[in-house]
Scaffold this motif. Sequence first.
Motif, PDB file in Angstrom:
ATOM      1  N   LEU A   1      43.809  41.421  46.233  1.00 16.59           N
ATOM      2  CA  LEU A   1      43.204  41.011  44.846  1.00 16.59           C
ATOM      3  C   LEU A   1      43.956  41.757  43.832  1.00 16.59           C
ATOM      4  N   ALA A   2      43.985  43.193  43.872  1.00 19.15           N
ATOM      5  CA  ALA A   2      45.017  43.807  42.853  1.00 19.15           C
ATOM      6  C   ALA A   2      46.097  43.160  42.650  1.00 19.15           C
ATOM      7  N   HIS A   3      46.866  42.871  43.632  1.00 23.02           N
ATOM      8  CA  HIS A   3      48.359  42.035  43.624  1.00 23.02           C
ATOM      9  C   HIS A   3      48.209  40.954  42.914  1.00 23.02           C
ATOM     10  N   ARG A   4      47.289  40.399  43.240  1.00 23.13           N
ATOM     11  CA  ARG A   4      47.175  38.601  42.421  1.00 23.13           C
ATOM     12  C   ARG A   4      46.809  38.759  41.140  1.00 23.13           C
ATOM     13  N   ILE A   5      46.126  39.680  40.612  1.00 19.55           N
ATOM     14  CA  ILE A   5      45.771  39.792  39.148  1.00 19.55           C
ATOM     15  C   ILE A   5      46.722  40.674  38.435  1.00 19.55           C
ATOM     16  N   GLY A   6      47.816  41.330  39.269  1.00 17.87           N
ATOM     17  CA  GLY A   6      48.744  42.146  38.632  1.00 17.87           C
ATOM     18  C   GLY A   6      48.144  43.559  38.074  1.00 17.87           C
ATOM     19  N   MET A   7      47.403  44.120  38.892  1.00 19.99           N
ATOM     20  CA  MET A   7      46.701  45.445  38.696  1.00 19.99           C
ATOM     21  C   MET A   7      46.968  46.402  39.880  1.00 19.99           C
TER      22      MET A   7
ATOM     23  N   GLU B   1      36.129  48.878  41.085  1.00 15.27           N
ATOM     24  CA  GLU B   1      34.936  48.444  41.954  1.00 15.27           C
ATOM     25  C   GLU B   1      34.221  49.562  42.355  1.00 15.27           C
ATOM     26  N   THR B   2      34.718  50.738  42.596  1.00 21.67           N
ATOM     27  CA  THR B   2      34.040  51.886  42.909  1.00 21.67           C
ATOM     28  C   THR B   2      33.079  52.206  41.763  1.00 21.67           C
ATOM     29  N   GLU B   3      33.599  52.193  40.504  1.00 20.41           N
ATOM     30  CA  GLU B   3      32.761  52.676  39.265  1.00 20.41           C
ATOM     31  C   GLU B   3      31.932  51.727  38.919  1.00 20.41           C
ATOM     32  N   ARG B   4      31.936  50.459  39.374  1.00 16.88           N
ATOM     33  CA  ARG B   4      31.320  49.053  38.823  1.00 16.88           C
ATOM     34  C   ARG B   4      31.566  48.866  37.256  1.00 16.88           C
ATOM     35  N   ARG B   5      32.815  49.270  36.906  1.00 11.59           N
ATOM     36  CA  ARG B   5      33.049  48.822  35.381  1.00 11.59           C
ATOM     37  C   ARG B   5      34.499  48.318  35.375  1.00 11.59           C
ATOM     38  N   ARG B   6      34.846  47.511  34.400  1.00 15.81           N
ATOM     39  CA  ARG B   6      36.180  47.235  34.373  1.00 15.81           C
ATOM     40  C   ARG B   6      37.170  47.996  33.484  1.00 15.81           C
ATOM     41  N   HIS B   7      38.257  48.280  34.204  1.00 17.77           N
ATOM     42  CA  HIS B   7      39.283  48.994  33.409  1.00 17.77           C
ATOM     43  C   HIS B   7      40.287  47.789  33.033  1.00 17.77           C
ATOM     44  N   GLY B   8      41.104  47.963  31.944  1.00 14.08           N
ATOM     45  CA  GLY B   8      42.260  47.082  31.920  1.00 14.08           C
ATOM     46  C   GLY B   8      42.031  46.010  30.821  1.00 14.08           C
ATOM     47  N   GLU B   9      43.021  45.097  30.381  1.00 12.09           N
ATOM     48  CA  GLU B   9      42.877  44.330  29.362  1.00 12.09           C
ATOM     49  C   GLU B   9      42.106  43.008  29.378  1.00 12.09           C
ATOM     50  N   GLU B  10      41.921  42.228  28.407  1.00 13.75           N
ATOM     51  CA  GLU B  10      41.376  40.910  28.724  1.00 13.75           C
ATOM     52  C   GLU B  10      42.099  39.962  29.650  1.00 13.75           C
ATOM     53  N   ARG B  11      43.356  40.140  29.735  1.00 17.59           N
ATOM     54  CA  ARG B  11      44.076  39.260  30.529  1.00 17.59           C
ATOM     55  C   ARG B  11      43.635  39.419  31.904  1.00 17.59           C
TER      56      ARG B  11
ATOM     57  N   THR C   1      40.813  40.532  33.079  1.00 19.96           N
ATOM     58  CA  THR C   1      39.359  40.282  33.143  1.00 19.96           C
ATOM     59  C   THR C   1      39.612  38.664  33.348  1.00 19.96           C
ATOM     60  N   ARG C   2      40.407  37.855  32.833  1.00 18.13           N
ATOM     61  CA  ARG C   2      40.469  36.417  33.053  1.00 18.13           C
ATOM     62  C   ARG C   2      41.089  36.252  34.292  1.00 18.13           C
ATOM     63  N   ALA C   3      42.120  36.920  34.693  1.00 19.16           N
ATOM     64  CA  ALA C   3      42.544  36.756  35.902  1.00 19.16           C
ATOM     65  C   ALA C   3      41.619  37.133  37.111  1.00 19.16           C
ATOM     66  N   LEU C   4      41.066  38.038  37.145  1.00 18.48           N
ATOM     67  CA  LEU C   4      40.119  38.615  37.843  1.00 18.48           C
ATOM     68  C   LEU C   4      38.998  37.438  38.045  1.00 18.48           C
ATOM     69  N   ALA C   5      38.473  36.872  37.067  1.00 17.19           N
ATOM     70  CA  ALA C   5      37.601  35.930  37.135  1.00 17.19           C
ATOM     71  C   ALA C   5      38.057  34.687  37.533  1.00 17.19           C
ATOM     72  N   TRP C   6      39.488  34.239  37.454  1.00 22.06           N
ATOM     73  CA  TRP C   6      39.841  33.143  38.122  1.00 22.06           C
ATOM     74  C   TRP C   6      40.038  33.597  39.749  1.00 22.06           C
TER      75      TRP C   6
ATOM     76  N   GLU D   1      32.949  35.330  31.147  1.00 14.49           N
ATOM     77  CA  GLU D   1      31.792  35.556  30.663  1.00 14.49           C
ATOM     78  C   GLU D   1      30.643  35.722  31.602  1.00 14.49           C
ATOM     79  N   HIS D   2      30.864  35.084  32.778  1.00 14.54           N
ATOM     80  CA  HIS D   2      29.997  35.324  33.803  1.00 14.54           C
ATOM     81  C   HIS D   2      30.354  36.750  34.552  1.00 14.54           C
ATOM     82  N   LEU D   3      31.626  37.029  34.689  1.00 15.29           N
ATOM     83  CA  LEU D   3      32.104  38.290  35.247  1.00 15.29           C
ATOM     84  C   LEU D   3      31.703  39.480  34.309  1.00 15.29           C
TER      85      LEU D   3
END
Length: 245
Positions: A92-98, A107-117, A119-124, A131-133
């Motif tokens: 998953l990290a490779h797929r979203i470029g993270m 995932e461990t800390e249950r909060r997002r790190h990184g830019e909006e791009r 976030t959109r890639a992760l949601a996809w 928004e749901h993510l």
Amino acid sequence: MSTPPFSPAEARAARLRMGMTREQVATEMTQLGVWLRPQRVKAWELGTRVPSETELFALADVLWCPTPVLMSLRPRTLGHHRLPRQLTRERLAHRIGMEIHAYARAETERRRHGEERQTRALAWALGTTPEHLRETIGRIAEVIRLLAQAVESRWKSRLAPLAELAEVDKRRVQYALGVLRQEYTRITERYMGHVVAGSAEARLREIADERARWLTRLPEHFWELVGHADVAALPVLSGRGSASR
């Protein structure tokens, strides 16, 4: 790394629907590159062991069963959303470029790190919307905050908001909090006992690390307890006094 949610009953039911023996399941999983003995499949079905993520994915493929069915749990964390799509953290990290360590921390800390791009890639990648993510992550963060407060101080005032956020019966939440508080109290009392006894610094650090690991896994443990609570055996809450303190 914590083990994925897993339902022994669903796994056994799926195997029987396929008309397969445990030996056949083990053989076909080995052909998929996941080597194991039939005794491991038996242990999963008895609930004495839980498959790893890779084993869960292979088992779902062998049994022609959707992964969420074997999880038997409504996805409530990033990891729970990831597993039904049969994605490891690395993939998953490779797929979203993270970076993998950055995603693992998110995932461990249950909060997002990184830019909006990202976030959109992760949601996809997870089959949802940005928004749901963001809403999901926000709810997860609030659940974690309330859980930490509940185990460290008065829990009754956190019962109602936790039940509402988790969307489960208050009695299930009350049962889960009771177990969690007992576990947390045992760890804390053991630590304080060693402090009073003047134990070595290494021993104190060992218990402190155990406490940190327990707190890290707190949300997953909460959902496990909520899911396994026998509602029929739990007391009926009066409705007024249950969240009074």
